[in-house]
Design a protein around this motif. Sequence first.
Motif, PDB file in Angstrom:
ATOM      1  N   TYR A 206      31.239  21.626  36.081  1.00 13.80           N
ATOM      2  CA  TYR A 206      32.101  21.723  34.899  1.00 13.80           C
ATOM      3  C   TYR A 206      33.297  22.618  35.188  1.00 13.80           C
ATOM      4  O   TYR A 206      34.449  22.252  34.874  1.00 13.80           O
ATOM      5  CB  TYR A 206      31.306  22.264  33.719  1.00 13.80           C
ATOM      6  N   ALA A 207      33.046  23.783  35.780  1.00 16.94           N
ATOM      7  CA  ALA A 207      34.136  24.707  36.105  1.00 16.94           C
ATOM      8  C   ALA A 207      35.131  24.047  37.047  1.00 16.94           C
ATOM      9  O   ALA A 207      36.357  24.151  36.861  1.00 16.94           O
ATOM     10  CB  ALA A 207      33.578  25.973  36.724  1.00 16.94           C
ATOM     11  N   ARG A 208      34.627  23.370  38.043  1.00 17.42           N
ATOM     12  CA  ARG A 208      35.482  22.696  39.016  1.00 17.42           C
ATOM     13  C   ARG A 208      36.382  21.673  38.331  1.00 17.42           C
ATOM     14  O   ARG A 208      37.591  21.631  38.562  1.00 17.42           O
ATOM     15  CB  ARG A 208      34.606  22.027  40.078  1.00 17.42           C
ATOM     16  N   GLN A 209      35.804  20.870  37.465  1.00 20.36           N
ATOM     17  CA  GLN A 209      36.572  19.837  36.772  1.00 20.36           C
ATOM     18  C   GLN A 209      37.631  20.449  35.860  1.00 20.36           C
ATOM     19  O   GLN A 209      38.772  19.952  35.792  1.00 20.36           O
ATOM     20  CB  GLN A 209      35.633  18.946  35.966  1.00 20.36           C
ATOM     21  N   GLN A 210      37.263  21.515  35.149  1.00 24.18           N
ATOM     22  CA  GLN A 210      38.198  22.133  34.211  1.00 24.18           C
ATOM     23  C   GLN A 210      39.429  22.684  34.920  1.00 24.18           C
ATOM     24  O   GLN A 210      40.544  22.599  34.397  1.00 24.18           O
ATOM     25  CB  GLN A 210      37.506  23.250  33.424  1.00 24.18           C
ATOM     26  N   VAL A 211      39.235  23.245  36.103  1.00 23.79           N
ATOM     27  CA  VAL A 211      40.368  23.802  36.843  1.00 23.79           C
ATOM     28  C   VAL A 211      41.174  22.704  37.517  1.00 23.79           C
ATOM     29  O   VAL A 211      42.405  22.640  37.384  1.00 23.79           O
ATOM     30  CB  VAL A 211      39.878  24.835  37.885  1.00 23.79           C
ATOM     31  N   LEU A 212      40.507  21.815  38.223  1.00 24.05           N
ATOM     32  CA  LEU A 212      41.220  20.808  39.017  1.00 24.05           C
ATOM     33  C   LEU A 212      42.041  19.858  38.159  1.00 24.05           C
ATOM     34  O   LEU A 212      43.129  19.431  38.562  1.00 24.05           O
ATOM     35  CB  LEU A 212      40.228  20.027  39.877  1.00 24.05           C
ATOM     36  N   LYS A 213      41.558  19.541  36.970  1.00 27.85           N
ATOM     37  CA  LYS A 213      42.302  18.586  36.145  1.00 27.85           C
ATOM     38  C   LYS A 213      43.588  19.178  35.585  1.00 27.85           C
ATOM     39  O   LYS A 213      44.444  18.439  35.096  1.00 27.85           O
ATOM     40  CB  LYS A 213      41.427  18.054  35.013  1.00 27.85           C
ATOM     41  N   GLN A 214      43.746  20.498  35.686  1.00 28.13           N
ATOM     42  CA  GLN A 214      44.961  21.150  35.189  1.00 28.13           C
ATOM     43  C   GLN A 214      45.941  21.525  36.298  1.00 28.13           C
ATOM     44  O   GLN A 214      47.014  22.078  36.014  1.00 28.13           O
ATOM     45  CB  GLN A 214      44.605  22.420  34.421  1.00 28.13           C
ATOM     46  N   ASP A 229      29.679  30.199  36.741  1.00 26.92           N
ATOM     47  CA  ASP A 229      30.230  28.883  37.062  1.00 26.92           C
ATOM     48  C   ASP A 229      31.427  29.001  37.995  1.00 26.92           C
ATOM     49  O   ASP A 229      31.543  28.261  38.986  1.00 26.92           O
ATOM     50  CB  ASP A 229      30.650  28.160  35.783  1.00 26.92           C
ATOM     51  N   ASN A 230      32.339  29.903  37.672  1.00 22.35           N
ATOM     52  CA  ASN A 230      33.521  30.082  38.513  1.00 22.35           C
ATOM     53  C   ASN A 230      33.149  30.472  39.930  1.00 22.35           C
ATOM     54  O   ASN A 230      33.716  29.972  40.903  1.00 22.35           O
ATOM     55  CB  ASN A 230      34.436  31.164  37.927  1.00 22.35           C
ATOM     56  N   THR A 231      32.197  31.387  40.037  1.00 20.70           N
ATOM     57  CA  THR A 231      31.784  31.878  41.346  1.00 20.70           C
ATOM     58  C   THR A 231      31.224  30.743  42.202  1.00 20.70           C
ATOM     59  O   THR A 231      31.584  30.599  43.378  1.00 20.70           O
ATOM     60  CB  THR A 231      30.723  32.977  41.180  1.00 20.70           C
ATOM     61  N   GLU A 232      30.378  29.916  41.604  1.00 19.12           N
ATOM     62  CA  GLU A 232      29.753  28.838  42.360  1.00 19.12           C
ATOM     63  C   GLU A 232      30.722  27.698  42.651  1.00 19.12           C
ATOM     64  O   GLU A 232      30.543  26.958  43.630  1.00 19.12           O
ATOM     65  CB  GLU A 232      28.548  28.324  41.589  1.00 19.12           C
ATOM     66  N   ALA A 233      31.761  27.548  41.837  1.00 16.16           N
ATOM     67  CA  ALA A 233      32.710  26.447  42.009  1.00 16.16           C
ATOM     68  C   ALA A 233      33.913  26.825  42.869  1.00 16.16           C
ATOM     69  O   ALA A 233      34.640  25.939  43.337  1.00 16.16           O
ATOM     70  CB  ALA A 233      33.213  25.977  40.644  1.00 16.16           C
ATOM     71  N   LEU A 234      34.125  28.109  43.107  1.00 13.22           N
ATOM     72  CA  LEU A 234      35.382  28.565  43.701  1.00 13.22           C
ATOM     73  C   LEU A 234      35.673  27.910  45.046  1.00 13.22           C
ATOM     74  O   LEU A 234      36.797  27.443  45.301  1.00 13.22           O
ATOM     75  CB  LEU A 234      35.368  30.092  43.844  1.00 13.22           C
ATOM     76  N   GLY A 235      34.696  27.854  45.915  1.00 14.06           N
ATOM     77  CA  GLY A 235      34.923  27.277  47.236  1.00 14.06           C
ATOM     78  C   GLY A 235      35.370  25.827  47.162  1.00 14.06           C
ATOM     79  O   GLY A 235      36.314  25.412  47.858  1.00 14.06           O
ATOM     80  N   SER A 236      34.719  25.046  46.319  1.00 13.22           N
ATOM     81  CA  SER A 236      35.078  23.629  46.212  1.00 13.22           C
ATOM     82  C   SER A 236      36.420  23.437  45.514  1.00 13.22           C
ATOM     83  O   SER A 236      37.154  22.486  45.820  1.00 13.22           O
ATOM     84  CB  SER A 236      33.975  22.858  45.476  1.00 13.22           C
ATOM     85  N   ILE A 237      36.763  24.331  44.580  1.00 10.04           N
ATOM     86  CA  ILE A 237      38.084  24.276  43.948  1.00 10.04           C
ATOM     87  C   ILE A 237      39.173  24.483  45.000  1.00 10.04           C
ATOM     88  O   ILE A 237      40.166  23.742  45.058  1.00 10.04           O
ATOM     89  CB  ILE A 237      38.193  25.331  42.830  1.00 10.04           C
ATOM     90  N   ILE A 238      38.988  25.487  45.838  1.00 14.28           N
ATOM     91  CA  ILE A 238      39.965  25.773  46.894  1.00 14.28           C
ATOM     92  C   ILE A 238      40.083  24.594  47.853  1.00 14.28           C
ATOM     93  O   ILE A 238      41.194  24.151  48.196  1.00 14.28           O
ATOM     94  CB  ILE A 238      39.562  27.058  47.651  1.00 14.28           C
ATOM     95  N   ASP A 239      38.948  24.055  48.282  1.00 13.26           N
ATOM     96  CA  ASP A 239      38.963  22.941  49.241  1.00 13.26           C
ATOM     97  C   ASP A 239      39.670  21.715  48.668  1.00 13.26           C
ATOM     98  O   ASP A 239      40.481  21.076  49.353  1.00 13.26           O
ATOM     99  CB  ASP A 239      37.536  22.575  49.650  1.00 13.26           C
ATOM    100  N   GLU A 240      39.375  21.370  47.409  1.00 14.25           N
ATOM    101  CA  GLU A 240      39.976  20.186  46.822  1.00 14.25           C
ATOM    102  C   GLU A 240      41.467  20.390  46.562  1.00 14.25           C
ATOM    103  O   GLU A 240      42.279  19.466  46.752  1.00 14.25           O
ATOM    104  CB  GLU A 240      39.265  19.813  45.527  1.00 14.25           C
ATOM    105  N   ALA A 241      41.840  21.587  46.127  1.00 13.25           N
ATOM    106  CA  ALA A 241      43.264  21.867  45.910  1.00 13.25           C
ATOM    107  C   ALA A 241      44.034  21.721  47.218  1.00 13.25           C
ATOM    108  O   ALA A 241      45.131  21.133  47.254  1.00 13.25           O
ATOM    109  CB  ALA A 241      43.448  23.260  45.333  1.00 13.25           C
TER     110      ALA A 241
END
Length: 259
Positions: A206-214, A229-241
């Motif tokens: 959920y955290a990943r989707q909320q950040v990436l879609k913006q 949520d942010n802590t667990e999603a951070l790595g994948s957010i960075i990689d996808e960005a």
Amino acid sequence: MKRLVLYVLLAIVATCTLPAQIEASPVTGAYHFGFKKSQNGQLPSIDQEGFKAILEQNDAIFLGDTKQKELYLTFDNGYENGFTPAILDVLRDKKVPAAFFVTGHYLKDQPELVKRMAAEGHVVGNHSWSHPDMTRISNDKIRTELDQVKTEINRLTGQQVSFLRPPRGIFNNRTLAESHAQGYVNVFWSVAYKDWDTNVQRGADYARQQVLKQLHPGAVILLHSVSKDNTEALGSIIDEARRQGYVFKHLDDLKTKSY
């Protein structure tokens, strides 16, 4: 007749004491920062919020250079919930700079983490000492709130503090002008979601989707470090960005402000 005289006297007294009351409780046109969120890579907007001119006048940051696929990652650290060490680990491993806006409570409670932030190249920013609504306190009190944090950050890290995130996202022209006069750049944000409620965590996906879609060019991302949520999603957010072509930049590199 006596009652009329009493009303007149009360009016005179009220008029005479008005300046002192304004200084003690100087609330004038407070704004709660908000924006129209980005969708499908389009730029977010504050055109309808009523405070665009105030931000411009006081050189506050809402966006970076919107012509570049750059991102600025920022965290608010009001208190420690056990996740910042893991966040710092991810940032170190991914070689991503960030800015951490800290309060007086955090400085007193977690000095070693603050030292680590600075040692690993991150910005340690001012989030005020006691997290007040600064529109409700005097300019002298604002200076005290900011100076206490500034002094302690400098003592712990040697960093000079030049970035401020207004506590609670509440501000007006007076508070921005006062902090700007003290040498601060007020840093708002253009990507955010409701992540601060530790009782309502919905998972890393959920955290990943909320950040990436913006995501959008020049985005200033606000995350709260208390979020699991942010802590667990951070790595994948960075990689996808990065996969999408974005580059994470240091807040000190932010020279172009777009509104």
